[in-house]
Design a protein around this motif. Structure first.
Motif, PDB file in Angstrom:
ATOM      1  N   ARG A 128       0.467 -14.766  30.469  1.00 15.46           N
ATOM      2  CA  ARG A 128       1.324 -13.804  31.166  1.00 15.46           C
ATOM      3  C   ARG A 128       0.659 -13.349  32.460  1.00 15.46           C
ATOM      4  NH1 ARG A 128       1.813 -10.181  27.338  1.00 15.46           N
ATOM      5  NH2 ARG A 128       3.420 -11.352  26.268  1.00 15.46           N
TER       6      ARG A 128
ATOM      7  N   MET B 228       3.239 -14.143  35.538  1.00 15.24           N
ATOM      8  CA  MET B 228       4.041 -13.054  36.098  1.00 15.24           C
ATOM      9  C   MET B 228       3.785 -12.782  37.581  1.00 15.24           C
ATOM     10  SD  MET B 228       6.046 -12.774  33.706  1.00 15.24           S
ATOM     11  CE  MET B 228       7.110 -11.470  34.283  1.00 15.24           C
TER      12      MET B 228
ATOM     13  N   LEU C  16       8.515 -19.216  34.740  1.00 16.03           N
ATOM     14  CA  LEU C  16       8.622 -19.153  33.281  1.00 16.03           C
ATOM     15  C   LEU C  16       9.328 -20.387  32.717  1.00 16.03           C
ATOM     16  CD1 LEU C  16       9.356 -15.380  32.564  1.00 16.03           C
ATOM     17  CD2 LEU C  16       7.411 -16.707  31.715  1.00 16.03           C
TER      18      LEU C  16
END
Length: 97
Positions: free
Chosen positions: A18, A22, A71
């Motif tokens: 993550r 992100m 993603l």
């Protein structure tokens, strides 16, 4: 054309993943918003994921746009696409139609 893109997280990224994804995902999404391709966006309340209301030329353009997001390219998310439009039967309520 308006398209609703419903995002699903297939396998959740680890905290380390993550941290890598992100910082790329958020700016990419923001750029699509500023470019007018994403008109509105929401976080899903039922499970992890997002919902975009997109303003695109075609379903193919919507598909290519969401499939380029980090993603998706990193294998964590998929999108279901649905073309939407005005509620045409309301025209029957207009006198003379």
């Amino acid at each position: 054309m308006k398209v609703i893109a419903i995002g699903n997280i297939g396998k959740a990224p680890t905290p380390e993943q993550r941290q890598q994804i992100m910082p790329r995902e958020v700016p990419a999404t923001l750029k699509l918003y500023l470019d007018g391709k994403i008109e509105q966006f929401w976080f899903r309340q039922d499970k992890p994921g997002v919902v975009f209301l997109m303003n695109v030329e075609s379903l193919e353009q919507a598909k290519a746009t969401v499939e380029a997001l980090p993603l998706v390219t990193d294998g964590f998310a998929t999108y279901e696409l649905m073309q939407v439009g005005p509620l045409a039967p309301l025209g029957m309520l207009i006198q003379g139609k």
